[in-house]
Design a protein around this motif. Structure first.
Motif: not given
Length: 199
Positions: A45-48, A61-62, A71-73
């Motif tokens: 689920v983490l698209d980096t 990750v909620i 959300e990635i900030e």
């Protein structure tokens, strides 16, 4: 609806300490929602792929019974130069809940300090967003009864770099310094003299 949260550091384009986060996510989902759930794979689920490798990011990750959102900030360290000890006997944060209203209410009691250190029945637990470790001149100690057993804390304990002990509010004067640790903060990133704790 109860939602939980994982905050994950992304450095050099890669999620850090992901196995600890996955372990906690799986355990929290089982304990809060039961065992009959489709898995949430953090690696998937983490698209980096579009991230700048030179930037530090915080991924939130909620999730609940299913994945809610990611959300990635970009991340920057929040300056902390003083901490106020506040008592909260009945606060329960054994899982990393997305709803932080109870902690935010305590945070509003900080006065002129930058953060709070929460005590229960006279024993120290955590700051508003981090576990803590105290330096006694030879080794680091972390409270044995934290509000939340953080992933960084767990990793440092497994490596033998810190040790657990009960630390009372009245014990603060016996320590030289305190450092804040969480998924985003390594030991030493934020270090304060113990004298900067207001109690």
């Amino acid at each position: 609806m109860c939602l939980l949260l994982e905050s994950i550091k992304i450095a050099n384009g890669q999620p850090q300490n992901l196995s600890c986060h996955q372990r906690r996510l799986d355990a929290s989902r089982r304990e809060v929602f039961g065992s009959q759930l489709l898995p949430i794979n953090l690696q998937e689920v983490l698209d980096t792929s579009q991230l700048d490798n030179a930037t530090i990011y915080k991924a939130r990750v909620i999730y609940g019974e299913e994945l809610n959102k990611v959300e990635i900030e970009p991340y920057s360290v929040r300056p902390t130069q003083s901490i106020r000890v506040v008592e909260a006997i009945h606060l329960d944060y054994r899982h990393k809940y997305a709803d932080r209203s109870a902690i935010n209410t305590l945070f509003n009691q900080r006065g002129a300090a930058d953060d709070i250190l929460i005590a229960r029945n006279g024993l120290l637990t955590d700051c508003s967003y981090a576990n803590v470790c105290f330096w006694d001149g030879s080794k680091w100690h972390t409270p044995s009864e934290p509000l939340l057993a953080g992933t960084k804390r767990s990793s440092l304990l497994e490596k033998g770099l810190i040790s657990e002990r009960k630390i009372a509010v009245n014990d603060i004067k016996y320590f030289e310094s305190v450092t804040l640790i969480n998924a985003m903060l390594d030991p030493g990133t934020i270090v304060l003299p113990a004298s900067k704790l207001i109690y």
